[in-house]
Design a protein around this motif. Structure first.
Motif, PDB file in Angstrom:
ATOM      1  N   GLU A 196       3.764  -4.798  -8.046  1.00 22.73           N
ATOM      2  CA  GLU A 196       4.597  -5.825  -7.394  1.00 22.73           C
ATOM      3  C   GLU A 196       3.669  -6.988  -7.043  1.00 22.73           C
ATOM      4  O   GLU A 196       3.039  -6.999  -5.985  1.00 22.73           O
ATOM      5  N   ARG A 197       3.579  -7.990  -7.881  1.00 23.15           N
ATOM      6  CA  ARG A 197       2.650  -9.098  -7.698  1.00 23.15           C
ATOM      7  C   ARG A 197       3.003  -9.928  -6.482  1.00 23.15           C
ATOM      8  O   ARG A 197       2.123 -10.564  -5.884  1.00 23.15           O
ATOM      9  N   ASN A 198       4.270  -9.855  -6.064  1.00 18.66           N
ATOM     10  CA  ASN A 198       4.654 -10.616  -4.853  1.00 18.66           C
ATOM     11  C   ASN A 198       4.021 -10.035  -3.588  1.00 18.66           C
ATOM     12  O   ASN A 198       4.066 -10.658  -2.537  1.00 18.66           O
ATOM     13  N   ASP A 199       3.442  -8.861  -3.682  1.00 15.63           N
ATOM     14  CA  ASP A 199       2.734  -8.306  -2.515  1.00 15.63           C
ATOM     15  C   ASP A 199       1.321  -8.882  -2.411  1.00 15.63           C
ATOM     16  O   ASP A 199       0.565  -8.510  -1.518  1.00 15.63           O
ATOM     17  N   ARG A 200       1.004  -9.766  -3.364  1.00 18.71           N
ATOM     18  CA  ARG A 200      -0.187 -10.625  -3.229  1.00 18.71           C
ATOM     19  C   ARG A 200      -1.521  -9.869  -3.191  1.00 18.71           C
ATOM     20  O   ARG A 200      -2.480 -10.353  -2.579  1.00 18.71           O
ATOM     21  N   ARG A 201      -1.569  -8.663  -3.779  1.00 17.68           N
ATOM     22  CA  ARG A 201      -2.879  -8.015  -3.834  1.00 17.68           C
ATOM     23  C   ARG A 201      -3.594  -8.467  -5.103  1.00 17.68           C
ATOM     24  O   ARG A 201      -2.970  -8.678  -6.120  1.00 17.68           O
ATOM     25  N   PRO A 202      -4.909  -8.561  -5.092  1.00  8.61           N
ATOM     26  CA  PRO A 202      -5.631  -8.956  -6.311  1.00  8.61           C
ATOM     27  C   PRO A 202      -5.312  -8.019  -7.489  1.00  8.61           C
ATOM     28  O   PRO A 202      -5.216  -8.463  -8.633  1.00  8.61           O
ATOM     29  N   ASP A 203      -5.094  -6.727  -7.183  1.00  7.51           N
ATOM     30  CA  ASP A 203      -4.804  -5.784  -8.279  1.00  7.51           C
ATOM     31  C   ASP A 203      -3.313  -5.713  -8.603  1.00  7.51           C
ATOM     32  O   ASP A 203      -2.912  -4.962  -9.480  1.00  7.51           O
ATOM     33  N   GLY A 204      -2.510  -6.506  -7.866  1.00  8.54           N
ATOM     34  CA  GLY A 204      -1.077  -6.582  -8.174  1.00  8.54           C
ATOM     35  C   GLY A 204      -0.295  -5.357  -7.780  1.00  8.54           C
ATOM     36  O   GLY A 204       0.890  -5.228  -8.092  1.00  8.54           O
ATOM     37  N   LEU A 205      -0.949  -4.418  -7.070  1.00  9.43           N
ATOM     38  CA  LEU A 205      -0.227  -3.192  -6.718  1.00  9.43           C
ATOM     39  C   LEU A 205       0.799  -3.458  -5.619  1.00  9.43           C
ATOM     40  O   LEU A 205       0.594  -4.283  -4.724  1.00  9.43           O
ATOM     41  N   ARG A 206       1.896  -2.685  -5.713  1.00  7.95           N
ATOM     42  CA  ARG A 206       2.941  -2.755  -4.685  1.00  7.95           C
ATOM     43  C   ARG A 206       2.435  -2.091  -3.415  1.00  7.95           C
ATOM     44  O   ARG A 206       1.801  -1.034  -3.485  1.00  7.95           O
ATOM     45  N   LYS A 207       2.696  -2.706  -2.278  1.00  8.63           N
ATOM     46  CA  LYS A 207       2.301  -2.083  -1.006  1.00  8.63           C
ATOM     47  C   LYS A 207       3.366  -1.076  -0.595  1.00  8.63           C
ATOM     48  O   LYS A 207       4.079  -1.246   0.386  1.00  8.63           O
ATOM     49  N   SER A 208       3.498  -0.013  -1.405  1.00  6.38           N
ATOM     50  CA  SER A 208       4.499   1.032  -1.159  1.00  6.38           C
ATOM     51  C   SER A 208       4.025   1.912  -0.008  1.00  6.38           C
ATOM     52  O   SER A 208       2.853   1.864   0.391  1.00  6.38           O
ATOM     53  N   PRO A 209       4.896   2.770   0.527  1.00  9.29           N
ATOM     54  CA  PRO A 209       4.439   3.699   1.572  1.00  9.29           C
ATOM     55  C   PRO A 209       3.281   4.570   1.094  1.00  9.29           C
ATOM     56  O   PRO A 209       2.378   4.917   1.858  1.00  9.29           O
TER      57      PRO A 209
ATOM     58  N   PHE B 115       0.983   3.623  -1.106  1.00  7.38           N
ATOM     59  CA  PHE B 115      -0.198   2.764  -1.102  1.00  7.38           C
ATOM     60  C   PHE B 115      -0.705   2.578   0.326  1.00  7.38           C
ATOM     61  O   PHE B 115      -1.896   2.720   0.611  1.00  7.38           O
ATOM     62  N   GLU B 116       0.223   2.308   1.238  1.00  6.02           N
ATOM     63  CA  GLU B 116      -0.189   2.068   2.635  1.00  6.02           C
ATOM     64  C   GLU B 116      -0.894   3.300   3.212  1.00  6.02           C
ATOM     65  O   GLU B 116      -1.832   3.191   4.002  1.00  6.02           O
ATOM     66  N   ALA B 117      -0.459   4.482   2.789  1.00  5.84           N
ATOM     67  CA  ALA B 117      -1.027   5.722   3.364  1.00  5.84           C
ATOM     68  C   ALA B 117      -2.326   6.151   2.687  1.00  5.84           C
ATOM     69  O   ALA B 117      -3.229   6.685   3.332  1.00  5.84           O
ATOM     70  N   LEU B 118      -2.436   5.879   1.372  1.00 12.18           N
ATOM     71  CA  LEU B 118      -3.553   6.458   0.618  1.00 12.18           C
ATOM     72  C   LEU B 118      -4.410   5.412  -0.082  1.00 12.18           C
ATOM     73  O   LEU B 118      -5.403   5.753  -0.728  1.00 12.18           O
ATOM     74  N   GLY B 119      -3.994   4.150  -0.045  1.00 13.18           N
ATOM     75  CA  GLY B 119      -4.729   3.121  -0.777  1.00 13.18           C
ATOM     76  C   GLY B 119      -4.427   3.193  -2.272  1.00 13.18           C
ATOM     77  O   GLY B 119      -3.628   4.019  -2.718  1.00 13.18           O
ATOM     78  N   PRO B 120      -5.120   2.333  -3.059  1.00 21.40           N
ATOM     79  CA  PRO B 120      -4.858   2.319  -4.511  1.00 21.40           C
ATOM     80  C   PRO B 120      -5.176   3.649  -5.187  1.00 21.40           C
ATOM     81  O   PRO B 120      -4.680   3.911  -6.290  1.00 21.40           O
ATOM     82  N   GLY B 121      -5.916   4.508  -4.520  1.00 24.14           N
ATOM     83  CA  GLY B 121      -6.241   5.799  -5.129  1.00 24.14           C
ATOM     84  C   GLY B 121      -5.066   6.741  -5.232  1.00 24.14           C
ATOM     85  O   GLY B 121      -5.155   7.794  -5.875  1.00 24.14           O
ATOM     86  N   TYR B 122      -3.907   6.364  -4.655  1.00 22.08           N
ATOM     87  CA  TYR B 122      -2.755   7.302  -4.700  1.00 22.08           C
ATOM     88  C   TYR B 122      -2.312   7.571  -6.121  1.00 22.08           C
ATOM     89  O   TYR B 122      -1.826   8.657  -6.441  1.00 22.08           O
ATOM     90  N   LEU B 123      -2.528   6.565  -6.997  1.00 23.10           N
ATOM     91  CA  LEU B 123      -2.101   6.774  -8.399  1.00 23.10           C
ATOM     92  C   LEU B 123      -2.925   7.892  -9.038  1.00 23.10           C
ATOM     93  O   LEU B 123      -2.396   8.800  -9.681  1.00 23.10           O
ATOM     94  N   GLU B 124      -4.246   7.828  -8.861  1.00 25.14           N
ATOM     95  CA  GLU B 124      -5.109   8.852  -9.465  1.00 25.14           C
ATOM     96  C   GLU B 124      -4.835  10.215  -8.841  1.00 25.14           C
ATOM     97  O   GLU B 124      -4.773  11.238  -9.536  1.00 25.14           O
ATOM     98  N   ILE B 125      -4.645  10.243  -7.528  1.00 24.77           N
ATOM     99  CA  ILE B 125      -4.330  11.517  -6.860  1.00 24.77           C
ATOM    100  C   ILE B 125      -3.070  12.137  -7.478  1.00 24.77           C
ATOM    101  O   ILE B 125      -3.038  13.318  -7.831  1.00 24.77           O
TER     102      ILE B 125
END
Ligand code: G3I
Length: 370
Positions: A164-177, A179-189
């Motif tokens: 979600e690029r509108n969440d304005r992160r350099p990596d374009g990730l959505r600030k989902s719950p 993401f907020e709880a685990l950071g960008p590493g939630y995908l790999e987990i």
């Protein structure tokens, strides 16, 4: 019987093409009884649809249509958190098991949707993400669900809509719950947990808004998604496919050209398969009578699939429903004129529409191209 040269146009075809139908729809040969799954298989694909258990259980005619036309089944909602998790300590697999039972009746594998999404999360889980052990919550959910359906769900939308690029992160990730709880590493987990639970399952990341060459935010989203996929693959994270949802726009001219083809080639160059997992055409703003609307919808299916199926890495096509009798667009994308919506390959009376012939022609075209 004299066979016409492949590609020769009969008078009927010429008239139909002159009337603006894509050649694929004008070819009488496609007037044969339709078996989309069989045509897809010949093209090296699987074709299927998303279902709710109650529709195939309560409507035998619809169930027969799904059995005739599909050999891949997705649970539209039954494998989401809010369907599976009444509370922190329990799983409710009743609806998902009913979908799995229908898939078994269809002798069809399942595509699982979805293990991690920013929607359909029960309130208790949101609370746990903020105050409990979010990693344990995520890994336990994925492990329990993926293990239960191992061998029946052959591929998963592990993470749905992470960009979600509108969440304005350099990596374009959505600030989902997540993401907020685990950071960008939630995908790999999530991906590693799914792979550990079923090493044979194909693991996908799914998203919308990747389809159009002439919509700026979609073109930018493609670049963000490629960076995300490259990063995961570079770290050796188990990931096997990108799933394009394929929710196409009836009121936007088809723009599925060189840009989409190049994007799919880039994804395939990472060793990833391409899935189309939620294909439909939003016809809420298409003007005209039913025949005119159906022609526009069919043309959009045809043009999208022409590009997507030209990519050898494309392996599955799933429509987000099979018949207009059951489509969530009735609720989520109603027409201003209150006419019934018509986004899917078969109409509400379970008859094939031009869109079904677009699918058939696209599958046959891929077979013809070898
Ligand atoms: O089952 C309950 C029912 O008991 C209750 O009476 C009723 C009224 O509240 O709600 C029913 O649940 C609804 C469910 O669909 C089944 O109909 C949920 O409220 C509703 O939010 C849910 O909507 C689904 C939506 O995802 C959200 O999960 C749609 O059917 C489904 O088509 C849609 O699918 C999504 C994909 O998962 C992800 N990509 C986009 C796509 C379309 O929005």
């Amino acid at each position: 019987m004299t066979r016409s040269r492949p590609g020769a146009q009969t008078p009927l075809t010429r008239r139909a093409v002159a009337a603006g139908l894509p050649l694929a729809l004008a070819t009488p040969a496609l007037a044969q009884p339709l078996r989309l799954a069989a045509l897809a298989q010949r093209a090296g694909l699987r074709y299927g649809t998303a279902i709710e258990p109650q529709t195939v259980e309560s409507d035998p005619a619809f169930a027969s249509l799904v059995l005739d036309q599909c050999d891949l089944i997705t649970a539209e909602n039954a494998l989401k958190w809010n369907a599976l998790r009444p509370d922190r300590d329990h799983f409710d697999f009743a609806a998902a098991d009913r979908v799995a039972a229908f898939a078994r009746r269809a002798r069809a594998p399942m595509h699982g949707h979805t293990l991690v999404w920013h929607e359909a999360i029960p309130d208790w889980a949101i609370h746990q993400l903020r105050s409990g052990d979010p990693r344990a919550l995520l890994v336990d959910h994925i492990t329990t669900v993926v293990r239960r359906y191992a061998g029946r769900v052959v591929s998963w939308d592990v993470i749905n809509e992470p960009v979600e690029r509108n969440d304005r992160r350099p990596d374009g990730l959505r600030k989902s719950p997540w993401f907020e709880a685990l950071g960008p590493g939630y995908l790999e987990i999530a991906l590693r947990a799914a792979h550990a639970a079923d090493p044979n399952a194909r693991l996908a990341i799914a998203d919308y808004g990747l389809e159009y060459d002439d919509i700026g935010w979609m073109v930018e989203k493609r670049g963000t998604m490629l960076d995300l996929l490259r990063g995961l693959k570079a770290r050796g994270v188990p990931l096997h496919a990108l799933a394009l949802q394929g929710h196409l726009l009836g009121d936007h001219p088809p723009a599925f050209g060189a840009g989409l083809a190049a994007f799919l080639r880039e994804v395939a160059s990472l060793g990833l398969a391409i899935y189309v997992t939620e294909l439909d055409v939003n016809d809420q703003n298409i003007l005209g009578d039913i025949a005119q609307r159906d022609r526009v919808v069919a043309d959009i299916y045809a043009r999208f699939l022409r590009t997507v199926l030209a990519e050898p890495a494309t392996q599955i096509v799933v429509t987000w429903g099979l018949s207009d009798r059951y489509t969530s667009k009735t609720d989520f994308a109603p027409r201003p004129d209150h006419a019934p919506v018509r986004p899917l390959p078969f109409d509400a009376d379970l008859r094939p529409k031009p869109a079904a012939r677009s699918l058939a022609a696209a599958f046959s075209g891929r077979t013809a191209r070898g």
